[in-house]
Design a protein around this motif. Structure first.
Motif, PDB file in Angstrom:
ATOM      1  N   PRO A 648     -13.395  46.512  28.933  1.00 54.34           N
ATOM      2  CA  PRO A 648     -12.301  45.611  28.518  1.00 54.34           C
ATOM      3  C   PRO A 648     -11.925  45.872  27.063  1.00 54.34           C
ATOM      4  N   ASP A 668      -5.546  45.924  29.491  1.00 54.04           N
ATOM      5  CA  ASP A 668      -6.754  45.101  29.460  1.00 54.04           C
ATOM      6  C   ASP A 668      -8.016  45.956  29.510  1.00 54.04           C
ATOM      7  N   LEU A 669      -7.954  47.078  30.275  1.00 57.19           N
ATOM      8  CA  LEU A 669      -9.076  48.013  30.347  1.00 57.19           C
ATOM      9  C   LEU A 669      -8.744  49.268  29.572  1.00 57.19           C
TER      10      LEU A 669
END
Length: 935
Positions: A648, A668-669
């Motif tokens: 993350p 987000d990742l």
């Protein structure tokens, strides 16, 4: 209202209408076809195309977007300063609907904000709607007309007067030849004193009736066959000129006084910058404009006002661009920025800023105070902006002074500026051609533009010929398909074809998964083969289409949706690319270790043959380059693991030991690539967020060698390096070049030594070329051994070159002494006669200046004309003493009159002048005409 209040009022209004207020996108555009972000819609293109879903709930947004229009199709640069409303950088206020609301809401809210909340007089507003002509797309926008008509009628106004039809040029928006498009409706404001033009000035390029807001209704898709179909989802895209809104509201005293034409520069957007410039230069700004005057006829006061406006406009463009990582440079958008900076510096000279004084950086503080709250990148990058401006301005001042000196010398000697000289000024010394043109116009000196343009085109051709880019153009194809990338760990995979598209001579095959990397982030893309139905096709490249990846195969390939295919990488291409990519990360780490932690990446390129890495820094020393090479090669020899981990972004964004780049957008990742340390532990010595492919162990890199280090912009350096076999090829070629250079220098030195011996002077010694370790380059060796070979060969070439220089200096000194003695002897007799004379001699060109100097020293009052034949051309000199000038003879005019006889040219001052002529066969004719001219 102040400018800040107007902007906030816009945000507050649309926040009430359930819009998400989003930050401005970077001026570095996401689209490869743009120089700069030039419209508010740029960052939202994926939502319009349907390749991404808008992340807002409801799907509405509002913002102020930084825009630059100073290059390419949209270029307002030359108008800046001369009118009231054009700028290179401006803010565009906008509200957006992504498949949510449409025309009724957009038009109603535009009216509500402008008329009901801000108070624009409705009778001064004109709305345009689209009415197609013969062969134009779409149909008359009846819906928009009726919506506007209802609003105007409610104010007691006639819609037939207040609504103006617009053609396809003014009122139909298209993203490209194909793709989303639709009619637009604009609001124009009548700024005439009486406001009674009845719409006659709309779209007539008048600054007394200007467009303030454009509402675009994206409702069609333009097909390849020329037809237009309705889109399943309709969008709204609006843009309001922020500076224009401020100009109208503040310039009319909140709509109570239209006696003076509003100007953007009279607002508090620009006034604080003017006050700061006044403080720095000691002059006052006056808000006056050329009107009907030509630019050349403008008064000094007007020229001064234009300079204020240009500088205030340009400092905004420069500061925002540098804050977004766009640094002045030599190509593309970087060169546009450099031109803007140089233009500001040149206008600064009109305000009295000297070549020894930098002033642009001193304006940044005012801009930060004005806009830092709404654009925090100005605060975060203030020191970088100031340092970049100071370095670039200082460098250009030196270029300007040097170029002006060379220009004056050329005009003095030749009376004209050749295309070859103008090109040399531009290409070698960085002196802008537009400044050369301006200087020639001011001095009424001829300029050979045709030759300059020819030389420029030849340079471009050389550049194009040497370019080995393998970029594939972005296909204009929308798709909802998703391709899984499995190429981090696999060289081949089986996949299923889910879509096919024909585009630009290729069949684009989209599969559900792939091992092929698409060119991005500076890493070149993959190539290989596709096996399907017993046949094999070459994959020339891959193209990213939203979340899908398309493989480019021949257009006649027998591949169909649903087919099972085998995708096989060309590993001979991929492995060297991976080696260069991992080496780039290690180079970045080594730069931080050796140079500075502040050496931030400004760009990179990774190919199978080399890597390129741009970073902000002072020039590197030879010792620093050696240390960087040693560090990287030590890590390669240590055979350290390279691993990657998807985590993350929230977990790593605050970690200073993991490289993350300013201005990049992360999901987000994120994927962290680390060199060294334990796999999955994020404890390597080099860790970066990176989506590219890499080696599994540093041993695979082989060897790392820096090929070059140099400047690409003020304060920005570029390193080029090679790994593995490419590094070996480079090293061998370097030794070969040194060997060739040794032979050339040896020959030159031998020739010079023979001449020195012939006049009784001592020759220069030279060492032998070191060949004792040359064989090492063929058989391999340690990095230290290899570097020793390179250093020894380069040291030898340097030593030999110094010997050649010493020999040449000895010869020139001897020739100069001989020329001086010859000049004194030759002139003595002529001077004693006390009359005008023509003197011709076969000698070195060095003699000419000695002859002219000799007459000056002896204060010769008559006139003389010299012709020195050096065996290749004629060198001409003219002299006119006090008596000769009193009789009407001038040296400069003599050269201009006589040089063309032998195909030459030149010029100079009334007392001395020089020129040259190539036609030696005209010497007798030239001498005879010179005798006549001197009387």
């Amino acid at each position: 209202m102040t400018a800040a209040e107007i902007r906030q009022s816009f945000f507050d209004f649309f926040k009430e209408k359930q819009h998400t207020i989003v930050p401005s996108a970077s001026l570095m555009p996401q689209s490869p076809g743009l120089l700069f972000t030039n419209a508010g819609m740029n960052q939202f293109v994926p939502y319009f195309l349907g390749t991404e879903k808008a992340p807002y709930d409801p799907p509405r947004a509002a913002d102020t977007q930084k825009c630059i229009r100073a290059g390419g199709k949209h270029n307002d640069l030359d108008d800046v300063g001369y009118d009231t409303y054009h700028h290179t950088m401006f803010e565009m206020l906008g509200n957006w609907s992504f498949g949510n609301y449409f025309k009724p809401e957009a038009i109603k809210w535009a009216w509500e904000l402008v008329v009901e909340r801000w108070g624009f007089p409705a009778e001064r507003l004109y709305a345009t709607v689209y009415r197609p002509g013969k062969g134009d797309p779409g149909m008359f926008d009846q819906e928009a007309w009726e919506l506007w008509a209802e609003l105007f009628r409610a104010k007691g106004l006639d819609p037939d007067v207040q609504i103006v039809d617009g053609n396809v040029k003014d009122n139909f928006w298209m993203m490209g030849e194909t793709g989303p498009c639709g009619p637009c409706s604009e609001l124009h404001v009548d700024l005439t004193p009486n406001g009674d033009t009845g719409g006659k000035l709309v779209n007539m390029d008048s600054d007394l009736c200007i467009e303030i807001w454009n509402l675009v209704f994206i409702q069609y898709n333009a097909e390849a066959d020329g037809s237009f179909r309705d889109l399943p989802a309709k969008h709204v895209d609006t843009g309001m000129g922020f500076e224009r809104a401020c100009s109208i509201m503040q310039g009319t005293k909140n709509f109570t006084d239209f006696s003076q034409k509003p100007t953007n520069y009279a607002t508090d957007v620009f006034q604080p910058l003017f006050r700061k410039i006044e403080e720095l230069c000691g002059k006052k700004y006056h808000d006056i404009y050329p009107e009907t005057l030509t630019r050349g006829a403008a008064s000094d006061e007007l020229e001064q006002a234009i300079a204020f406006r240009v500088i205030a406009d340009h400092i905004r463009t420069l500061s925002f661009s540098i804050a977004d990582g766009i640094i002045p440079g030599n190509a593309g958008r970087n060169y546009v920025l450099r031109r803007i900076l140089r233009r500001a510096v040149r206008y600064g000279r009109k305000l009295g800023f000297s070549g020894s004084q930098t002033f642009l950086k001193d304006l940044v503080v005012t801009l930060v105070e004005q806009l830092g709250d709404i654009f925090p990148e100005l605060i975060e990058r203030r020191s970088v902006i100031e340092e970049t401006l100071e370095r670039e301005e200082k460098s250009f001042n030196e270029t300007l002074d040097r170029g002006l000196e060379m220009f004056e010398r050329e005009v003095t000697n030749n009376g004209a500026i050749s295309g070859t000289f103008a090109f040399r000024l531009y290409d070698t010394y960085g002196f802008p051609i537009d400044l050369t043109e301006l200087l020639c116009e001011e001095r009424n000196v001829p300029l050979d533009k045709k030759t300059f343009k020819q030389l420029m085109e030849e340079q471009r051709e050389r550049s194009r010929a040497s370019r080995t880019s393998e970029l594939v153009r972005a296909a204009d194809i929308a798709t909802d398909a998703v391709t899984e990338f499995v190429g981090f760990d696999q060289d081949d995979t089986e996949a299923t074809v889910i879509e096919n598209h024909l585009d630009d001579g290729h069949l684009l095959v989209i599969t559900d998964k792939t091992t092929f990397f698409c060119e991005m982030g500076g890493q070149h893309g993959d190539q290989g083969i596709m096996r399907v139905n017993g046949k094999e096709y070459t994959i020339a490249g891959v193209q990213q289409l939203g979340a899908a990846r398309a493989h480019l195969v021949p257009s006649d390939a027998d591949v169909h949706v649903g087919d099972k295919v085998e995708l096989i990488l060309e590993t001979e291409r991929r492995r060297p690319i991976e080696a260069h990519h991992t080496a780039t990360h290690m180079l970045h780490w080594a730069l931080h270790e050796v140079v500075s932690k502040d050496a931030a990446q400004q760009g990179s390129l990774v190919t199978r043959k080399r890597l390129r890495f741009d970073f902000n820094s002072a020039p590197l020393t030879a010792e620093q380059i050696d240390q960087i090479e040693e560090l990287v090669n030590e890590k390669i020899s240590a055979k350290e693991p390279v691993s990657w981990l998807e985590v993350p972004h929230a977990d790593v964004k605050s970690r200073s030991d993991i490289m993350q780049f300013f201005g990049d957008k992360y999901g987000d990742l994120v994927r962290v690539v680390q060199v060294g340390g334990e796999a999955q532990q994020l404890d390597g010595y080099s860790m970066e967020l990176c989506g590219g492919t890499h080696v599994r162990n540093t041993e695979e890199i082989g060897i790392f060698k820096i090929k070059s280090e140099g400047a690409i912009a003020s304060g920005v350096r570029r390193l080029e390096a090679a790994c593995g076999e490419s590094a070996w090829e480079f090293l061998r070629s370097e030794v070969a070049k040194d060997s060739e250079e040794d032979e050339k220098l040896r020959k030159r030195l031998d020739e010079a030594n023979e001449k020195l011996k012939s006049i009784g002077l001592e020759p220069e010694d030279h060492p032998d070329f070191p060949r004792i370790m040359a064989g090492l380059l063929m058989g391999g060796g340690t990095f230290h051994q290899i570097n020793t070979v390179i250093k020894k060969s380069r040291e030898h070439v340097t030593t030999l070159n110094e010997a050649v220089i010493r020999a040449d200096k000895k010869l020139k000194k001897a020739e100069a002494a001989h020329a001086a003695a010859h000049a004194d002897e030759a002139l003595e007799e002529k001077i004693s006669e006390g009359s005008n004379f023509v003197f011709q001699i076969e000698a070195s060109a060095a003699l000419l200046q000695e002859l002219l100097n000799g007459l000056k020293k002896k204060q010769f009052t008559k006139a003389a004309f010299f012709i020195v034949d050096d065996g290749s051309k004629l060198h001409l000199g003219a002299y006119a003493g006090s008596d000769a000038q009193a009789a009407g003879l001038q040296a400069g005019k003599l050269i201009q009159q006589l040089a063309p006889i032998a195909g030459g040219k030149g010029g100079g001052r009334p007392d001395t002048a020089r020129g040259a002529a190539p036609q030696r066969e005209k010497l007798a004719e030239l001498a005879a005409e010179a005798e006549k001219a001197l009387g």
